[in-house]
Design a protein around this motif. Sequence first.
Motif, mmCIF file in Angstrom:
data_model
loop_
_atom_site.group_PDB
_atom_site.id
_atom_site.type_symbol
_atom_site.label_atom_id
_atom_site.label_comp_id
_atom_site.label_asym_id
_atom_site.label_seq_id
_atom_site.Cartn_x
_atom_site.Cartn_y
_atom_site.Cartn_z
ATOM 1 N N UNK A 157 -6.145 14.246 -9.148
ATOM 2 C CA UNK A 157 -6.821 13.179 -9.892
ATOM 3 C C UNK A 157 -6.265 11.817 -9.488
ATOM 4 N N UNK A 158 -4.952 11.709 -9.369
ATOM 5 C CA UNK A 158 -4.318 10.452 -8.971
ATOM 6 C C UNK A 158 -4.769 10.036 -7.575
ATOM 7 N N UNK A 159 -4.816 10.998 -6.655
ATOM 8 C CA UNK A 159 -5.264 10.725 -5.289
ATOM 9 C C UNK A 159 -6.699 10.198 -5.300
ATOM 10 N N UNK A 160 -7.560 10.859 -6.050
ATOM 11 C CA UNK A 160 -8.957 10.442 -6.132
ATOM 12 C C UNK A 160 -9.072 9.053 -6.743
ATOM 13 N N UNK A 161 -8.349 8.799 -7.801
ATOM 14 C CA UNK A 161 -8.434 7.496 -8.470
ATOM 15 C C UNK A 161 -7.976 6.355 -7.563
ATOM 16 N N UNK A 162 -7.086 6.654 -6.604
ATOM 17 C CA UNK A 162 -6.623 5.601 -5.691
ATOM 18 C C UNK A 162 -7.748 5.098 -4.791
ATOM 19 N N UNK A 190 -12.210 7.854 -0.571
ATOM 20 C CA UNK A 190 -12.129 9.298 -0.365
ATOM 21 C C UNK A 190 -13.480 9.932 -0.651
ATOM 22 N N UNK A 191 -13.960 10.728 0.293
ATOM 23 C CA UNK A 191 -15.254 11.376 0.161
ATOM 24 C C UNK A 191 -15.096 12.887 0.222
ATOM 25 N N UNK A 198 -13.077 13.681 3.741
ATOM 26 C CA UNK A 198 -12.895 12.672 4.772
ATOM 27 C C UNK A 198 -12.497 11.397 4.046
ATOM 28 N N UNK A 199 -11.544 10.664 4.608
ATOM 29 C CA UNK A 199 -11.019 9.505 3.901
ATOM 30 C C UNK A 199 -10.788 8.332 4.842
#
Length: 181
Positions: free
Chosen positions: A50-55, A67-68, A82-83
């Motif tokens: 969740x933290x990674x996605x929120x960044x 981030x996709x 893919x990011x």
Amino acid sequence: MTNKDGRCELQLLHKEHAQALLDLRRRNHNYLQPFEPLRDPSYFTLESQETDILSGMGDKDLASSRLFGIFLRETGELVGRVALTGIARGPFQNANLGYFIAEEQQGKGFMTEAVRLCVGYAFDELGLHRVQAGVMPRNTPSQRVLEKAGFRREGLAERYLRINGVWEDHILYAITREDWE
């Protein structure tokens, strides 16, 4: 984002994708480990995903990453990520590209399609001038993805990233807006 005839689509990852992303990472951990940094066990938690996605969320003109998720059009299944990271503005207008796909989906063309969609987003939506990626010399499938997507090989960066506990050389690839157009 999707191509008219595409078999996959990119969606910006949101918090509700965290569990599917965590499951994907856990299922493919052994497959991906030779190509990724060693990660603390806390990385493989729902909170960390969740933290990674929120960044990567927020205003596209201010975010330092995007981030996709790579989703199969036919089934809606999340099969990779893919990011664009390290997005730099000002005179550089650059981002780093990183990606992974589930082992069972490798070699089917999904990653090349996803990289092309992501690069199009970088140029058309973010207004970037350059996207770059680094690939370990032994990772020939990843090199083929970048070459098929129009990236050019720029050189070798020795001991570039610490991958799986070892400082690994990487071949640097890049594409600029002029190459894309």
